[in-house]
Write a protein that holds these residues in place. Structure first.
Motif, PDB file in Angstrom:
ATOM      1  N   GLY A   1      -0.048  -2.094  -4.083  1.00  0.00           N
ATOM      2  CA  GLY A   1      -1.364  -1.965  -4.706  1.00  0.00           C
ATOM      3  C   GLY A   1      -1.363  -0.933  -5.815  1.00  0.00           C
ATOM      4  N   GLU A   2      -2.346  -0.040  -5.788  1.00  0.00           N
ATOM      5  CA  GLU A   2      -2.466   0.980  -6.830  1.00  0.00           C
ATOM      6  C   GLU A   2      -1.340   2.012  -6.789  1.00  0.00           C
ATOM      7  OE1 GLU A   2      -6.266   2.798  -6.726  1.00  0.00           O
ATOM      8  OE2 GLU A   2      -7.394   0.936  -7.076  1.00  0.00           O
ATOM      9  N   ASN A   3      -0.609   2.096  -5.682  1.00  0.00           N
ATOM     10  CA  ASN A   3       0.452   3.088  -5.564  1.00  0.00           C
ATOM     11  C   ASN A   3       1.589   2.850  -6.563  1.00  0.00           C
ATOM     12  OD1 ASN A   3      -0.866   4.375  -3.438  1.00  0.00           O
ATOM     13  ND2 ASN A   3       0.095   3.059  -1.907  1.00  0.00           N
ATOM     14  N   GLY A   4       1.687   1.634  -7.064  1.00  0.00           N
ATOM     15  CA  GLY A   4       2.736   1.336  -8.041  1.00  0.00           C
ATOM     16  C   GLY A   4       2.288   1.501  -9.478  1.00  0.00           C
ATOM     17  N   LEU A   5       1.162   2.187  -9.697  1.00  0.00           N
ATOM     18  CA  LEU A   5       0.603   2.311 -11.038  1.00  0.00           C
ATOM     19  C   LEU A   5       1.552   3.018 -12.001  1.00  0.00           C
ATOM     20  CD1 LEU A   5      -1.733   1.994 -13.027  1.00  0.00           C
ATOM     21  CD2 LEU A   5      -2.671   4.147 -12.147  1.00  0.00           C
ATOM     22  N   ALA A   6       2.123   4.152 -11.586  1.00  0.00           N
ATOM     23  CA  ALA A   6       2.990   4.924 -12.488  1.00  0.00           C
ATOM     24  C   ALA A   6       4.196   4.096 -12.928  1.00  0.00           C
ATOM     25  CB  ALA A   6       3.450   6.206 -11.794  1.00  0.00           C
ATOM     26  N   ASN A   7       4.845   3.430 -11.982  1.00  0.00           N
ATOM     27  CA  ASN A   7       5.992   2.605 -12.331  1.00  0.00           C
ATOM     28  C   ASN A   7       5.583   1.391 -13.157  1.00  0.00           C
ATOM     29  OD1 ASN A   7       8.031   4.138 -11.032  1.00  0.00           O
ATOM     30  ND2 ASN A   7       7.446   3.286  -9.064  1.00  0.00           N
ATOM     31  N   GLY A   8       4.414   0.828 -12.857  1.00  0.00           N
ATOM     32  CA  GLY A   8       3.928  -0.302 -13.639  1.00  0.00           C
ATOM     33  C   GLY A   8       3.675   0.083 -15.087  1.00  0.00           C
ATOM     34  N   LEU A   9       3.061   1.233 -15.312  1.00  0.00           N
ATOM     35  CA  LEU A   9       2.818   1.708 -16.668  1.00  0.00           C
ATOM     36  C   LEU A   9       4.135   1.992 -17.391  1.00  0.00           C
ATOM     37  CD1 LEU A   9      -0.222   4.110 -16.122  1.00  0.00           C
ATOM     38  CD2 LEU A   9      -0.235   1.872 -17.232  1.00  0.00           C
ATOM     39  N   THR A  10       5.107   2.532 -16.652  1.00  0.00           N
ATOM     40  CA  THR A  10       6.421   2.781 -17.251  1.00  0.00           C
ATOM     41  C   THR A  10       7.054   1.482 -17.728  1.00  0.00           C
ATOM     42  OG1 THR A  10       6.772   4.707 -15.809  1.00  0.00           O
ATOM     43  CG2 THR A  10       8.721   3.735 -16.839  1.00  0.00           C
ATOM     44  N   SER A  11       6.944   0.425 -16.928  1.00  0.00           N
ATOM     45  CA  SER A  11       7.492  -0.872 -17.324  1.00  0.00           C
ATOM     46  C   SER A  11       6.792  -1.410 -18.572  1.00  0.00           C
ATOM     47  CB  SER A  11       7.355  -1.876 -16.175  1.00  0.00           C
ATOM     48  OG  SER A  11       8.171  -1.526 -15.084  1.00  0.00           O
ATOM     49  N   ILE A  12       5.478  -1.250 -18.638  1.00  0.00           N
ATOM     50  CA  ILE A  12       4.728  -1.722 -19.805  1.00  0.00           C
ATOM     51  C   ILE A  12       5.164  -0.981 -21.060  1.00  0.00           C
ATOM     52  CG2 ILE A  12       2.434  -1.868 -20.841  1.00  0.00           C
ATOM     53  CD1 ILE A  12       1.316  -2.265 -18.013  1.00  0.00           C
ATOM     54  N   LEU A  13       5.306   0.341 -20.961  1.00  0.00           N
ATOM     55  CA  LEU A  13       5.736   1.134 -22.115  1.00  0.00           C
ATOM     56  C   LEU A  13       7.156   0.777 -22.533  1.00  0.00           C
ATOM     57  CD1 LEU A  13       4.292   4.645 -21.176  1.00  0.00           C
ATOM     58  CD2 LEU A  13       3.415   3.044 -22.870  1.00  0.00           C
TER      59      LEU A  13
END
Length: 249
Positions: free
Chosen positions: A75-87
């Motif tokens: 869920g939201e716990n993967g936000l930091a890694n998800g944003l890193t992938s987008i960048l």
């Protein structure tokens, strides 16, 4: 330097003090050895934190590459890694574009990189806004943090594709590089959000028929993306992507 323990005089070499004549003995040797030993340096906390984050993202990348659906458990716990992938995807796409357009570019790398990077992030943001607006109005409702986390979790294969595209551009294999970059971009802004919408509907059924949810998403996305293309149509990046989109028409 040698320092006399009797008078404190310092000299580079010798067996006797040049000031008081005291013989440099074992006590002096121990004293001077202790003085010359380098003090242990403490690790840079910022560098250590960066190393830990890189190691954590590497584990995340390999895990999501193997089984992307694990993102629904975080869920939201993967936000930091998800944003890193987008960048990272934005950076890799921008580097591929620069390698492709470099012969005809009038501006420098930094000027082009800033514009192309913002363009790529805006194109991704439009897809996510359309997805968030559709799920918020028609269901299944998800927070923007959850959508960002889920979207980023499906990007590892695209990151690999963007890297290969960049390498192809570097070796001037432009035909395959353009084609692969086009596929990466198409998946990033259209197919991955559509898949996420399908998966969310299956996991959280709503009273509204999924067919109409898809229609609303496609209409919302088409309007936003059309406005976006109109705004950047006169730029070099807009001309390049117009050429890429022509391949799919």
């Amino acid at each position: 330097m040698l320092k006399c323990i009797a008078c404190g005089f310092e000299q580079p070499t010798g067996k006797f003090c040049g000031d008081c004549g005291t013989k440099f003995g074992e006590t002096n040797a121990i004293h001077n050895t202790r003085r010359t030993l380098p003090s242990p340096t403490e690790p840079n906390p910022h560098l250590e934190k960066l190393k830990m984050q890189a190691k954590a993202y590497r584990s995340y990348f390999l895990r999501q590459l193997k089984k992307p659906a694990l993102a629904y458990e975080q869920g939201e716990n993967g936000l930091a890694n998800g944003l890193t992938s987008i960048l990272l995807l934005g950076i890799l796409v921008t580097l591929s574009l620069f390698a492709a357009l470099r012969p005809s570019l009038a501006n420098g790398f930094l000027s082009f990189f800033g514009g192309a990077f913002i363009f790529t992030l805006f194109a991704i943001t439009i897809a996510l806004i359309a997805l968030f607006a559709t799920t918020s109005s028609l269901g299944p409702q998800q927070s923007i943090k959850t959508i960002l986390s889920l979207y980023g979790a499906y990007l590892p294969p695209l990151l690999i594709g963007a890297t290969v595209s960049f390498l192809l551009m570097v070796i001037k294999s432009y035909t395959y590089g353009h084609l692969l970059l086009s596929l990466v971009f198409l998946f990033a802004i259209l197919l991955v959000p559509l898949y996420l919408l399908s998966a969310l509907i299956l996991k959280n059924p709503t009273t509204i028929d999924p067919f109409y949810i898809f229609i609303v998403y496609l209409i919302t996305y088409s309007i936003l993306f059309s406005l976006f293309i109109i705004l950047i149509a006169d730029s070099a990046i807009g001309e390049y992507f117009s050429e890429l989109l022509y391949w799919f028409v």
